[in-house]
Motif scaffolding. Structure first.
Motif, PDB file in Angstrom:
ATOM      1  N   ASP A  85      37.824  42.041  27.237  1.00 35.84           N
ATOM      2  CA  ASP A  85      38.510  41.111  28.124  1.00 35.84           C
ATOM      3  C   ASP A  85      38.804  41.767  29.470  1.00 35.84           C
ATOM      4  O   ASP A  85      38.645  41.148  30.528  1.00 35.84           O
ATOM      5  CB  ASP A  85      39.822  40.628  27.496  1.00 35.84           C
ATOM      6  CG  ASP A  85      39.588  39.688  26.322  1.00 35.84           C
ATOM      7  OD1 ASP A  85      38.637  38.896  26.397  1.00 35.84           O
ATOM      8  OD2 ASP A  85      40.347  39.752  25.339  1.00 35.84           O
ATOM      9  N   ARG A  86      39.235  43.025  29.436  1.00 35.07           N
ATOM     10  CA  ARG A  86      39.528  43.724  30.697  1.00 35.07           C
ATOM     11  C   ARG A  86      38.259  43.918  31.509  1.00 35.07           C
ATOM     12  O   ARG A  86      38.255  43.723  32.727  1.00 35.07           O
ATOM     13  CB  ARG A  86      40.187  45.074  30.400  1.00 35.07           C
ATOM     14  CG  ARG A  86      41.579  44.949  29.796  1.00 35.07           C
ATOM     15  CD  ARG A  86      42.317  46.284  29.872  1.00 35.07           C
ATOM     16  NE  ARG A  86      41.650  47.325  29.107  1.00 35.07           N
ATOM     17  CZ  ARG A  86      41.863  47.552  27.815  1.00 35.07           C
ATOM     18  NH1 ARG A  86      42.720  46.801  27.152  1.00 35.07           N
ATOM     19  NH2 ARG A  86      41.237  48.531  27.192  1.00 35.07           N
ATOM     20  N   ILE A  87      37.179  44.298  30.835  1.00 33.06           N
ATOM     21  CA  ILE A  87      35.909  44.501  31.540  1.00 33.06           C
ATOM     22  C   ILE A  87      35.435  43.190  32.146  1.00 33.06           C
ATOM     23  O   ILE A  87      34.990  43.149  33.307  1.00 33.06           O
ATOM     24  CB  ILE A  87      34.849  45.066  30.579  1.00 33.06           C
ATOM     25  CG1 ILE A  87      35.207  46.513  30.209  1.00 33.06           C
ATOM     26  CG2 ILE A  87      33.459  45.009  31.213  1.00 33.06           C
ATOM     27  CD1 ILE A  87      34.321  47.116  29.149  1.00 33.06           C
ATOM     28  N   ASN A  88      35.520  42.090  31.372  1.00 36.24           N
ATOM     29  CA  ASN A  88      35.089  40.792  31.893  1.00 36.24           C
ATOM     30  C   ASN A  88      35.893  40.392  33.115  1.00 36.24           C
ATOM     31  O   ASN A  88      35.363  39.797  34.057  1.00 36.24           O
ATOM     32  CB  ASN A  88      35.218  39.723  30.805  1.00 36.24           C
ATOM     33  CG  ASN A  88      34.160  39.854  29.729  1.00 36.24           C
ATOM     34  OD1 ASN A  88      33.105  40.442  29.963  1.00 36.24           O
ATOM     35  ND2 ASN A  88      34.427  39.320  28.544  1.00 36.24           N
ATOM     36  N   GLY A  89      37.181  40.696  33.115  1.00 36.17           N
ATOM     37  CA  GLY A  89      38.010  40.374  34.262  1.00 36.17           C
ATOM     38  C   GLY A  89      37.552  41.099  35.508  1.00 36.17           C
ATOM     39  O   GLY A  89      37.457  40.508  36.590  1.00 36.17           O
ATOM     40  N   ILE A  90      37.237  42.369  35.362  1.00 38.15           N
ATOM     41  CA  ILE A  90      36.765  43.150  36.509  1.00 38.15           C
ATOM     42  C   ILE A  90      35.401  42.661  36.966  1.00 38.15           C
ATOM     43  O   ILE A  90      35.128  42.540  38.164  1.00 38.15           O
ATOM     44  CB  ILE A  90      36.714  44.651  36.154  1.00 38.15           C
ATOM     45  CG1 ILE A  90      38.107  45.162  35.771  1.00 38.15           C
ATOM     46  CG2 ILE A  90      36.166  45.454  37.318  1.00 38.15           C
ATOM     47  CD1 ILE A  90      39.157  45.009  36.827  1.00 38.15           C
ATOM     48  N   VAL A  91      34.523  42.357  36.010  1.00 42.64           N
ATOM     49  CA  VAL A  91      33.191  41.855  36.352  1.00 42.64           C
ATOM     50  C   VAL A  91      33.294  40.541  37.117  1.00 42.64           C
ATOM     51  O   VAL A  91      32.522  40.272  38.036  1.00 42.64           O
ATOM     52  CB  VAL A  91      32.330  41.675  35.077  1.00 42.64           C
ATOM     53  CG1 VAL A  91      31.049  40.924  35.390  1.00 42.64           C
ATOM     54  CG2 VAL A  91      31.994  43.036  34.485  1.00 42.64           C
ATOM     55  N   MET A  92      34.253  39.699  36.734  1.00 36.11           N
ATOM     56  CA  MET A  92      34.443  38.418  37.407  1.00 36.11           C
ATOM     57  C   MET A  92      34.863  38.586  38.866  1.00 36.11           C
ATOM     58  O   MET A  92      34.744  37.666  39.659  1.00 36.11           O
ATOM     59  CB  MET A  92      35.501  37.595  36.672  1.00 36.11           C
ATOM     60  CG  MET A  92      34.988  36.900  35.437  1.00 36.11           C
ATOM     61  SD  MET A  92      33.948  35.490  35.858  1.00 36.11           S
ATOM     62  CE  MET A  92      33.472  34.960  34.212  1.00 36.11           C
ATOM     63  N   GLY A  93      35.380  39.755  39.203  1.00 37.99           N
ATOM     64  CA  GLY A  93      35.774  39.984  40.587  1.00 37.99           C
ATOM     65  C   GLY A  93      37.213  40.372  40.774  1.00 37.99           C
ATOM     66  O   GLY A  93      37.687  40.458  41.910  1.00 37.99           O
ATOM     67  N   ALA A  94      37.940  40.622  39.688  1.00 33.54           N
ATOM     68  CA  ALA A  94      39.334  41.035  39.816  1.00 33.54           C
ATOM     69  C   ALA A  94      39.403  42.462  40.347  1.00 33.54           C
ATOM     70  O   ALA A  94      38.529  43.281  40.102  1.00 33.54           O
ATOM     71  CB  ALA A  94      40.042  40.950  38.475  1.00 33.54           C
ATOM     72  N   ASP A  95      40.459  42.759  41.094  1.00 31.43           N
ATOM     73  CA  ASP A  95      40.674  44.105  41.621  1.00 31.43           C
ATOM     74  C   ASP A  95      41.526  44.950  40.682  1.00 31.43           C
ATOM     75  O   ASP A  95      41.468  46.178  40.733  1.00 31.43           O
ATOM     76  CB  ASP A  95      41.343  44.023  42.998  1.00 31.43           C
ATOM     77  CG  ASP A  95      40.441  43.381  44.031  1.00 31.43           C
ATOM     78  OD1 ASP A  95      39.760  44.120  44.751  1.00 31.43           O
ATOM     79  OD2 ASP A  95      40.398  42.144  44.098  1.00 31.43           O
ATOM     80  N   ASP A  96      42.329  44.296  39.865  1.00 26.47           N
ATOM     81  CA  ASP A  96      43.156  45.009  38.903  1.00 26.47           C
ATOM     82  C   ASP A  96      43.534  44.046  37.780  1.00 26.47           C
ATOM     83  O   ASP A  96      43.300  42.843  37.885  1.00 26.47           O
ATOM     84  CB  ASP A  96      44.410  45.573  39.571  1.00 26.47           C
ATOM     85  CG  ASP A  96      44.969  46.791  38.829  1.00 26.47           C
ATOM     86  OD1 ASP A  96      44.528  47.042  37.691  1.00 26.47           O
ATOM     87  OD2 ASP A  96      45.839  47.476  39.395  1.00 26.47           O
TER      88      ASP A  96
END
Length: 236
Positions: A85-96
């Motif tokens: 879930d954390r990796i997907n969030g970053i891949v989606m474009g999140a900065d943190d």
């Protein structure tokens, strides 16, 4: 500076609003994805705090749609806590990424850290990496590899600068395509054209394109910039 908080839990908005206003930020809020997208466009916030579990459209989709037209920093909040879930969030474009339950003080610290990084990048007229092996002059729009100016196509320059301004962030092929296709109209096979641009870019900026240092492949996901930012940047 304006911060948009997107969460369907009123209490979370109230708590974060209190803490962030105490630090001098102007706070706006939305409790659903549709309203969030409208406010992201009309307010042009300096940062978005985005919950992934929204009542209408997912936070991931909100992030993807925001990223189509903006590089505004996004701090994700979610009850999902697995590594995927954390990796997907970053891949989606999140900065943190902050997992619920969280400390409001931690959120404030992360917001401040993100905005400091953005402010530093905005002030820079040039970006230098790996002890000057790669220098990008953002004013002249020139790129030097190993101290020699190189010729990049407009698309290659857009790809390189977008990635270099966000080192470590994973970009999917669609993400990168959206950076170079101003009209936003895509056709089957267009995403794979990114591979060609990346291949050509590596030939121009890498010492060994087969073992790249700057443009790295993240298997199954896309690409990221792996250069190490120099402490002091000059375009010379």
């Amino acid at each position: 500076m304006k911060i948009l908080i997107v969460d369907d839990e009123k209490r979370i908005i109230e708590v974060l609003e209190a803490y962030l206003e105490r630090e001098g930020y102007e706070i706006h809020s939305a409790d659903n994805g549709i309203d969030a997208l409208k406010k992201a466009k009309s307010l042009s916030p300096d940062l978005i705090i985005l919950d992934l579990m929204l009542p209408d459209i997912s936070g991931e989709e909100v992030c993807r749609l925001v990223r189509k037209g903006s590089d505004v920093p996004i701090l994700m909040l979610t009850a999902k806590s697995s590594e995927d879930d954390r990796i997907n969030g970053i891949v989606m474009g999140a900065d943190d990424y902050v997992s619920k339950p969280f400390s409001p003080r931690e959120v404030v610290v992360r917001v401040q850290a993100i905005l400091r990084r953005v402010k530093k990048a905005d002030k820079s007229e040039s970006l230098a990496f790996n002890k000057g092996r790669l220098i990008i002059d953002l004013i002249k729009k020139e790129v030097a590899a190993s101290r020699e100016l190189i010729s990049l196509t407009p698309n290659e320059y857009k790809l390189l600068t977008n990635m270099a301004l966000n080192p470590g962030r994973v970009y999917s092929r669609l993400d990168l395509l959206e950076k170079i296709q101003d009209e936003g109209i895509f056709y089957d096979g267009y995403e794979r054209s990114i591979d060609t641009h990346i291949k050509n870019l590596r030939k121009k900026i890498e010492w060994d394109p087969r073992q790249p240092v700057f443009i790295l492949t993240v298997f199954g996901m896309g690409y990221k910039f792996g250069g190490l930012r120099d402490a002091a940047n000059t375009a010379g």
